[in-house]
Design an enzyme around this catalytic site. Structure first.
Site, PDB file in Angstrom:
ATOM      1  N   ASP A  34      -0.193   5.065   0.885  1.00  0.00           N
ATOM      2  CA  ASP A  34      -0.437   6.126   1.867  1.00  0.00           C
ATOM      3  C   ASP A  34      -0.403   5.585   3.295  1.00  0.00           C
ATOM      4  O   ASP A  34      -1.089   4.612   3.622  1.00  0.00           O
ATOM      5  CB  ASP A  34      -1.791   6.784   1.589  1.00  0.00           C
ATOM      6  CG  ASP A  34      -1.840   7.396   0.191  1.00  0.00           C
ATOM      7  OD1 ASP A  34      -0.804   7.898  -0.263  1.00  0.00           O
ATOM      8  OD2 ASP A  34      -2.908   7.359  -0.432  1.00  0.00           O
ATOM      9  N   ASP A  74       0.874  -1.163   0.000  1.00  0.00           N
ATOM     10  CA  ASP A  74       0.000   0.000   0.000  1.00  0.00           C
ATOM     11  C   ASP A  74       0.919   1.223   0.000  1.00  0.00           C
ATOM     12  O   ASP A  74       2.112   1.134   0.299  1.00  0.00           O
ATOM     13  CB  ASP A  74      -0.902  -0.030   1.240  1.00  0.00           C
ATOM     14  CG  ASP A  74      -1.826   1.160   1.314  1.00  0.00           C
ATOM     15  OD1 ASP A  74      -2.450   1.500   0.296  1.00  0.00           O
ATOM     16  OD2 ASP A  74      -1.918   1.768   2.396  1.00  0.00           O
TER      17      ASP A  74
END
Length: 228
Positions: A14, A12
């Protein structure tokens, strides 16, 4: 004789590789450069971000909102603004620990993929800054002129959509889940469907709910930086 599994390292973006939310940060940046009304845009941007944290974000509504100024300004102005965003916001936030983690997987021969709910316009230059060519992000629709319309194209890369989009990415390469051994690093409960799909889930800079779940299930917890 069974062929060896392909090792995937999925990240991922953020709050996992970055100590910030690039989508929200891009919105803040557009306010700073005068592309939108600071008070109204800031209020709505913060509200959408809270919806994301709570797991109730309507990504179609958010993408229309978040890309409105980009769509209106056109490709040249958008590209120039994003370069400033990279220089002023993203690169200063890239931490050595996160860069080293990506490099370690690359040097081990793993196929490294960034998989992000944030749209491709915001994230592709960020993935490239991390030295990652394989990006699965929320794709944006383009009109007859080739420029963005403000709509999502296809399946948003969010929640269960991350599992579907990764399956499509595998199929495009002639692979399926049985061909890979995957590690997935994420901070968010929004990514629980993919964390449960892979062999090696790693709760990375996790929010409180994911940290508690990881401890309950015996998943590794990795804190790359303190900011959340």
């Amino acid at each position: 004789m069974n062929k060896p599994l392909i090792r995937l390292a999925l990240f991922d973006l953020d709050h996992t590789l970055l100590p910030l939310d690039s989508d929200h940060g891009w919105g803040e940046f557009t306010m700073q450069i005068g592309w939108c009304d600071r008070a109204e845009f800031g209020r709505r941007n913060d509200a959408f971000f809270q919806d994301y944290l709570a797991g109730r974000l309507d990504i179609h509504d958010y993408v229309r909102f978040a890309t409105e100024a980009v769509v209106q300004r056109g490709p040249q102005a958008a590209a120039a603004a994003h370069q400033r965003f990279m220089d002023e916001v993203i690169r200063p936030a890239m931490r050595p620990a996160a860069i080293e983690l990506v490099r370690r997987h690359q040097q081990a021969g793993d196929v490294v993929v960034i998989t992000s709910a944030t749209n491709e316009f915001v994230t592709r230059p960020i993935a490239q800054a991390f030295g990652v060519e394989e990006l699965i992000a929320t794709e944006l629709e383009r009109g007859p002129d080739g420029w963005l319309t403000g709509e999502v194209a296809g399946q948003p890369n969010m929640r269960e959509g991350k599992v579907l989009r990764l399956a499509q990415w595998l199929a495009a390469r002639g692979w399926d889940w049985g061909d890979v051994e995957a590690t997935f690093y994420s901070d968010s409960m929004n990514d629980l469907p993919l964390l449960e799909q892979v062999q090696h889930p790693v709760a990375t800079n996790p929010d409180q709910r994911l940290r508690a779940l990881a401890q309950q299930r015996g998943w590794p917890v990795l804190d790359l930086f303190e900011e959340k």
